[in-house]
Design a protein around this motif. Structure first.
Motif: not given
Length: 275
Positions: A205-212
């Motif tokens: 799971k990325s956990g935050k929008a910044g990872r996208s």
């Protein structure tokens, strides 16, 4: 393969789940002769017009030249390293052939550094070896399957996926694909033995929008929050259900079959994929 979870010291850490590199990845820099630069398009076509929305930015990448054809028949190769590839969910393995050539392949589960792999008709049906479907025992789990002889692997290439050779009929092998579809494939097509590695990728799971954003994915607007001029599901006073789910161009988004009924390859499909 395992995954790492973090203490919720920040909102981004609370739900973050990522893969473990230690003990899995044996090299941090790729083989220079097998990499080329990847140019980012930002969703623009050759005319510079935006043809795919919600793309742009992201980290710079280099393409690893993967040998999907495995045409070096009968030449044993030693697995030198297992590496991370930013362009795919699976891990890749660097092969050193005895004739001096180097190549990358998709790394299956159980492949280890120092192991020897071979391709060709005379190869044993062992993990990492590439054989024609005619030489693979019935019931074997396979990946990196060719759809046409000599085309190169095109099916079951992502992390954790596999297909199964269920039977043979004349010149065709019956394959159950990861989607649940059962279809015929010519026996002269090749496949690699084993299951694609990094099978815990679906737990991440990325956990935050910044990872996208690091992956080059920009914020995606829902159709129901748009105006009627922009989307069939837009508009309305207050919150609306949006009506029947459909795309921006008006095609139904759920349940509508988009495959052409006249497609020539339909005759090879025995059972369609599961919903």
């Amino acid at each position: 393969m395992a995954v790492r979870k973090f203490k919720p010291t920040t909102p981004g850490q609370r739900h973050k789940v990522i893969g473990v590199f230690k003990g899995q990845i044996t090299a941090t820099t790729p083989e220079k002769t097998l990499t080329v630069g990847k140019r980012s398009t930002g969703g623009r076509n050759s005319s510079g017009h935006l043809s795919t929305r919600y793309r742009g930015g992201g980290h710079k990448r280099k393409l690893r030249l993967i040998d999907f054809k495995r045409v070096n028949d009968g030449v044993p190769a030693t697995v030198k390293t297992i590496e991370y590839d930013p362009n795919r969910s699976a891990r890749i393995a660097l092969l050193y052939y005895q004739d001096g050539t180097k190549a990358y392949m998709i790394a299956p589960n159980g492949l280890e550094v120092g192991q020897t792999v071979v391709s060709g008709e005379n190869a044993a049906p062992e993990v990492g070896n590439c054989l024609p479907l005619s030489k693979i025992p019935v019931g074997t789990l396979i990946h990196c399957i060719e759809l046409r002889p000599g085309q190169g692997a095109s099916m079951a290439r992502s992390a954790g996926t596999f297909a199964q050779l269920t039977s043979r009929e004349g010149n065709y092998a019956i394959i159950k694909l990861p989607s649940g579809e059962t279809r015929r494939i010519l026996l002269t097509c090749r496949a690699t033995i084993g299951v694609v590695g990094n099978s815990d990728h679906n737990l991440e799971k990325s956990g935050k929008a910044g990872r996208s954003r690091w992956l080059g994915r920009r914020p995606h607007n829902r159709g129901v929050v748009m105006n009627p001029v922009d989307h069939p599901m837009g508009g309305g006073e207050g919150r609306q259900s949006g009506g029947h789910p459909r795309s921006r161009t008006g095609l139904y988004a759920k349940g509508l079959k988009t495959r052409s009924p006249k497609k020539h390859s339909s005759k090879y499909i025995i059972e369609r994929r599961k919903k």
